[in-house]
Scaffold this motif. Structure first.
Motif, PDB file in Angstrom:
ATOM      1  N   THR A  15       0.909  -1.307   0.078  1.00  0.00           N
ATOM      2  CA  THR A  15      -0.073   0.052   0.066  1.00  0.00           C
ATOM      3  C   THR A  15       0.728   1.305  -0.014  1.00  0.00           C
ATOM      4  OG1 THR A  15      -1.625  -1.293   1.443  1.00  0.00           O
ATOM      5  CG2 THR A  15      -2.039   1.032   1.301  1.00  0.00           C
ATOM      6  N   ALA A  16       1.771   1.460   0.978  1.00  0.00           N
ATOM      7  CA  ALA A  16       2.640   2.622   1.145  1.00  0.00           C
ATOM      8  C   ALA A  16       3.597   2.816   0.030  1.00  0.00           C
ATOM      9  CB  ALA A  16       3.180   2.768   2.426  1.00  0.00           C
TER      10      ALA A  16
ATOM     11  N   ASP B  16      10.045  -5.556  -4.292  1.00  0.00           N
ATOM     12  CA  ASP B  16       8.891  -6.517  -3.519  1.00  0.00           C
ATOM     13  C   ASP B  16       9.505  -7.941  -3.839  1.00  0.00           C
ATOM     14  OD1 ASP B  16       6.798  -7.628  -2.140  1.00  0.00           O
ATOM     15  OD2 ASP B  16       6.281  -5.689  -2.218  1.00  0.00           O
TER      16      ASP B  16
ATOM     17  N   ASP C 163       3.066   0.358   7.889  1.00  0.00           N
ATOM     18  CA  ASP C 163       3.150  -0.564   8.979  1.00  0.00           C
ATOM     19  C   ASP C 163       4.542  -0.684   9.587  1.00  0.00           C
ATOM     20  OD1 ASP C 163       0.386  -0.557   8.552  1.00  0.00           O
ATOM     21  OD2 ASP C 163       0.430  -2.783   7.654  1.00  0.00           O
TER      22      ASP C 163
END
Ligand SMILES: Cc1cc2nc3c(=O)[nH]c(=O)nc-3n(C[C@H](O)[C@H](O)[C@H](O)COP(=O)(O)OP(=O)(O)OC[C@H]3O[C@@H](n4cnc5c(N)ncnc54)[C@H](O)[C@@H]3O)c2cc1C
Lengths: 104, 415
Positions: free
Chosen positions: B15-16, B39, B294
């Motif tokens: 998300t971020a 990723d 997070d």
């Protein structure tokens, strides 16, 4: 918030008895808060209480049980022996800090 | 005059990470900045969808997309596992041996459930009678388990705080209540909510407004429960103070931890979260490392909405930072969460570092007026519509029109 006198100090507490201003805390207040929940503070207790105070001053949040355990090298089981039943809540109470919370 | 190319590396395309590269690509000239995002794999999940998967309220393919399609042109997506960051050499090494050199680094590697951290949680019954919904595999396996569930004790359990989306386990309990009613199994099922905190709701306004929900739905709560181990054979959770909670179907939220490379790089705390300045997201140790989402230790909820608001503030600050100016924008910890409460209704929470969730109404662009801290059908529809907003507005970095800073307009101040 009600004001009450603990160990000769006028302090503000919430309806569960937790200090609402962590800066109103002192060592003798800590001893008295512990006595109110039936705990006589030993060196082992003080080590944890002082860790919680320092950590809160740095991070602005009450340390979780796991954090207290790893940072002070105290097994979680021992935290339960020192602060029976509800160590996270009791340590926060004695250290004059907000109890651990969720987001609701 | 020649300008040397500078390099921004972002670790994590969740998300971020996705929002930040997409936004910054439009703000940093391609002639001056190379942007790379790393990723492990090419699947981006809409994690809030995991909550609905076990009940068949959403299909697995609706929560997954390829990362490639979500990353804007001009950003390089590198697939590989991050092994370590060397903050002195300003280098990231990947497990396959590749290295990436950076001028500025953003860590956005999130947090994940770690069942391995609780003795007995992994074992033959993992993803069967010991279920979870914080991963795609877990949520789809739980759908199977619930389809075959015929009544008994359904235990929803939080191992330890902090967890991402801290209201998700409560929402799960509410949706399970609905699900079991629909299937005529509610009478034969006891739902128990087990928490390490001293209540399901721990904040004054929320517990006053919402405390009744659990009782209304007949959900019992076991508080101050710190799990020590899971006994899969006897089907019990055992706490440090030797209490036991029996289950037929367990739905646990394992301990959540940041990525292991954070620990290997000496950047994390005991849960692998990176300590940062809570207003700028800048690492407290390294002036070229920012941490978003997070992965950081900021004292607010670990939620997609927080990632979104903090990225907006970060982008403005980052432009100042790379021009050698002081960062003048400050993130206030703004979080904004829809909470499914069952029966086709949801609640909305809005809070920040200094203000607890309040009641009132809240205008959400694209979605309309929502009620804060009260159940309503509009909030539920808002939560469902959010998946489209996530894929089509948030991740591409388009403006949502919600201010990053929390506003008090329309809210009822706490007494
Ligand atoms: C069940 C559930 C329900 C939720 N519901 C909501 C909700 O209703 N509202 C809300 O706001 N939020 C919700 N959330 C939370 C939200 O999904 C997260 O807070 C958000 O995704 C955080 O974004 P992030 O970028 O920090 O982390 P993530 O989106 O998790 O991304 C982290 C990325 O880093 C990558 N990564 C990690 N380690 C490595 C490595 N070593 N090498 C390479 N890559 C790595 C991962 O593969 C991942 O893609 C929910 C979460 C769950 C699990």
């Amino acid at each position: 918030m009600p004001t009450t006198t603990i160990a000769g100090h006028a302090v503000e507490v919430n309806d569960e008895g937790f200090l609402t201003h962590p800066d109103q805390w002192s060592d003798d207040l800590g001893s008295e808060l512990a006595r109110l929940i039936g705990i006589e503070l030993t060196d082992d207790h003080w080590k944890l209480v002082h860790f919680l105070r320092d950590d809160f001053a740095h991070l602005g949040e009450t340390a979780t049980l796991r954090r207290v355990s790893t940072q002070t090298g105290t097994p979680i089981k021992s935290l339960f022996d020192l602060f029976p039943g509800k160590p996270a809540k009791k340590m926060a109470y004695v250290a004059g800090l907000p109890k651990p919370k969720g987001c609701v | 005059m020649t300008t040397t190319m500078r390099s921004l590396v972002v670790l994590g395309a969740g998300t971020a990470g996705t929002m930040v590269v997409n936004k910054l690509r439009h703000r940093l000239p391609t002639t001056e900045w190379r942007i790379t995002v790393v990723d492990k794999d090419d699947v981006h999940d809409y994690q809030p969808g995991y909550l609905f998967l076990p009940f068949g309220l959403i299909e697995p393919e609706q929560v997954r997309r390829s990362r490639h399609g979500l990353i804007t042109e001009g950003v390089e997506l590198v697939l590989g596992d991050v092994d370590r960051v060397d903050p002195v050499a300003r280098e990231v090494s990947l497990l396959d041996g590749r290295t990436l050199v950076y001028d500025e680094l953003v860590i956005a590697s999130g947090t994940s459930p770690r069942p391995d951290q609780t003795p007995g949680m992994l074992g033959p019954e993992w993803h069967r009678s010991v279920g979870e919904f914080y991963t795609y595999e877990g949520a789809t396996a739980l759908r199977e388990a619930l389809a075959g569930f015929s009544g008994g004790r359904l235990v929803v359990h939080v191992t330890e705080m902090p967890i991402k989306c801290p209201v998700a386990p409560l929402e799960f309990a509410f949706l399970a209540d609905d699900f079991l009613r629909r299937r005529g199994l509610r009478e034969r099922t006891e739902i128990v909510y087990v928490t390490p905190l001293d209540g399901a709701f721990t904040k004054p306004v929320a517990s006053r407004e919402l405390g009744h929900l659990l009782a209304d739905k007949g959900i019992t709560v076991e508080t101050d429960f710190m799990v020590e181990h899971v006994d899969q054979e006897r089907r019990v959770l055992v706490s440090y103070d030797e209490r036991e909670v029996a289950y037929d179907q367990l739905v646990t939220i394992p301990l959540n931890m940041g990525a292991d490379f954070v620990a290997r790089s000496g950047l994390g705390d005991e849960l692998n979260y990176v300590p940062v300045d809570k207003h700028t997201s800048l690492s407290t140790k390294h002036a070229s490392i920012f941490v978003l989402g997070d992965a950081s230790n900021i004292p607010t909820s670990k939620a997609g909405s927080v990632a979104h608001f903090s990225v907006e503030v970060f982008v403005e600050n980052f432009i100042e930072h790379v021009h050698g100016q002081d960062m003048t924008h400050a993130f206030d910890g703004h979080a904004n969460c829809f909470v499914e409460s069952g029966g086709g209704k949801a609640m909305l929470l809005d809070f920040n570092y200094d203000t607890e969730p309040l009641t009132g109404t809240f205008p959400v662009p694209h979605l309309g007026p929502m009620t804060l801290l009260k159940q309503s059908r509009a909030n539920h529809l808002g939560k469902l519509a959010f998946r489209h907003i996530y894929w089509n507005i948030l991740l591409p970095g388009r403006p949502l029109g919600l201010p990053a800073q929390m506003s008090m307009a329309g809210k009822v101040p706490a007494a």
